[in-house]
Design an enzyme around this catalytic site. Structure first.
Site, PDB file in Angstrom:
ATOM      1  N   GLY A  10       0.841  -1.339  -0.088  1.00 41.01           N
ATOM      2  CA  GLY A  10       0.098  -0.197   0.051  1.00 41.01           C
ATOM      3  C   GLY A  10       0.810   1.359  -0.080  1.00 41.01           C
ATOM      4  N   LYS A 212      -8.148   7.614  18.886  1.00 42.22           N
ATOM      5  CA  LYS A 212      -7.969   8.410  17.339  1.00 42.22           C
ATOM      6  C   LYS A 212      -9.407   8.287  16.897  1.00 42.22           C
ATOM      7  CE  LYS A 212      -5.499   8.937  13.158  1.00 42.22           C
ATOM      8  NZ  LYS A 212      -4.452   8.368  12.140  1.00 42.22           N
TER       9      LYS A 212
END
Length: 334
Positions: A10, A212
């Site tokens: 990725g 987060k």
């Protein structure tokens, strides 16, 4: 332990940022990529831009993981909808000693491996790994989890621009309270720091990932529905109140699964507002016609609420509305 052979799976903005850092640390860098990114990496290498600085490193980029040998480290930095494809292709890169560092948004497949209440530990999250194929392909025992605190984007395929932030929180998904850092965690931390990344060791990576997520599980979907930037979203009182209600549900889920959050939603709104108006990653995906990470950001939260026997009407509404919008755009399965 020797961590020399590193593959980025990725090679987008975050994967590219980490790849340059690991090459800087002396690693033999490879990447799995396709299309324009593959061509750019093969012809031009991988480039990181920050301010006036520009750094290019060599990378052995291949479309087929089988063209690369077993790695010491595989960094997975893809969007959650791509994980089933990664699971089906990643085997040639992973040997018995390979470390897999995940750098992803939302709730990953390994989230309930440790760090949460014992009543949930080891359960499967169907929202992110419905058939268990990711866990079978990438055993949690070989995974290190991370939480990214860096803003990066792509200037072009293979060219990453870092805007602000340069840090990573890294931890063992299976760690329990009181566990000492493992040798492999210390080795990975040392390698990242040698590449210029600011690294903090976490004794509970689930807690850091949850905090987060608590901020971006609302802003991302609302932006995907409305097309609005974060300042416009929080500037609308009715929308802000809805987001607050979702966050209160998520905070209660966190308390029940052993990941309490002391902040109020209003505290987190102020942090977001200080960043100025920006397009969330999900809104950018919608505009680019890419699949949305809805299951990892919202679906998994709803699932954990159900595991705790908790009703989540506001989270349900957020999931349903965003899912319907994404389906209408062809960016989420019907």
């Amino acid at each position: 332990m020797g961590l020399k052979r590193v593959c980025i799976y990725g090679a987008g903005a975050i994967g590219g940022w980490l790849g340059v850092a690991l090459a800087r640390a002396g690693c033999e860098l490879s990447a799995v990529a396709r299309g324009q990114t593959l061509a750019a990496l093969q012809h031009n290498g991988l480039t990181l831009v920050h301010g006036e600085e520009r750094e290019t490193v060599a990378v052995n980029a291949q479309q087929d993981p089988a063209a690369l040998r077993v790695q010491d480290v595989v960094v997975i930095a893809v969007k959650a909808p791509s994980m089933p494809d990664v699971a089906r292709a990643v085997a040639p890169l992973i040997g018995p000693q390979t470390l897999v560092l995940t750098a992803m948004n939302g709730v990953p497949w390994w989230f309930l491996a440790g760090g949460v209440d014992a009543s949930l530990r080891g359960l499967q999250l169907r929202a992110v790994d419905p058939q268990g194929e990711i866990e079978r392909a990438i055993p949690t025992g070989q995974v290190l989890g991370s939480v990214v605190h860096a803003s990066c984007s792509l200037d072009a395929p293979g060219v990453v621009r870092r805007h602000f932030g340069n840090s990573l929180i890294v931890g063992e998904p299976t760690a329990l309270p009181g566990d000492a850092p493992t040798l492999r965690l210390l080795a990975m931390t040392e390698l990242l720091r040698a590449g210029g990344i600011e690294v903090r060791l976490s004794d509970n990576i689930q807690r850091d990932a949850w905090y987060k997520l608590w901020g971006n599980m609302t802003m991302n979907p609302v932006s995907a529905i409305t097309g609005a930037t974060t300042d416009r979203i929080l500037g609308d009182e009715l929308v802000r109140n809805f987001i607050t209600a979702v966050m209160l549900e998520a905070r209660e889920i966190g308390a029940r699964i052993g990941l309490p959050i002391a902040d109020s939603p209003q505290d987190r709104h102020q942090v977001t507002l200080k960043l100025g108006g920006f397009k969330t990653s999900m809104l950018q995906d919608v505009e680019a016609g890419k699949p949305v990470e809805l299951d990892a950001l919202v679906g998994a939260v709803r699932e954990m609420g159900a595991m705790c026997g908790m009703s989540t009407p506001f989270t349900d509404a957020l999931l349903g509305l965003t899912r319907l919008r994404a389906q209408q755009l062809g960016l989420y399965p019907v």
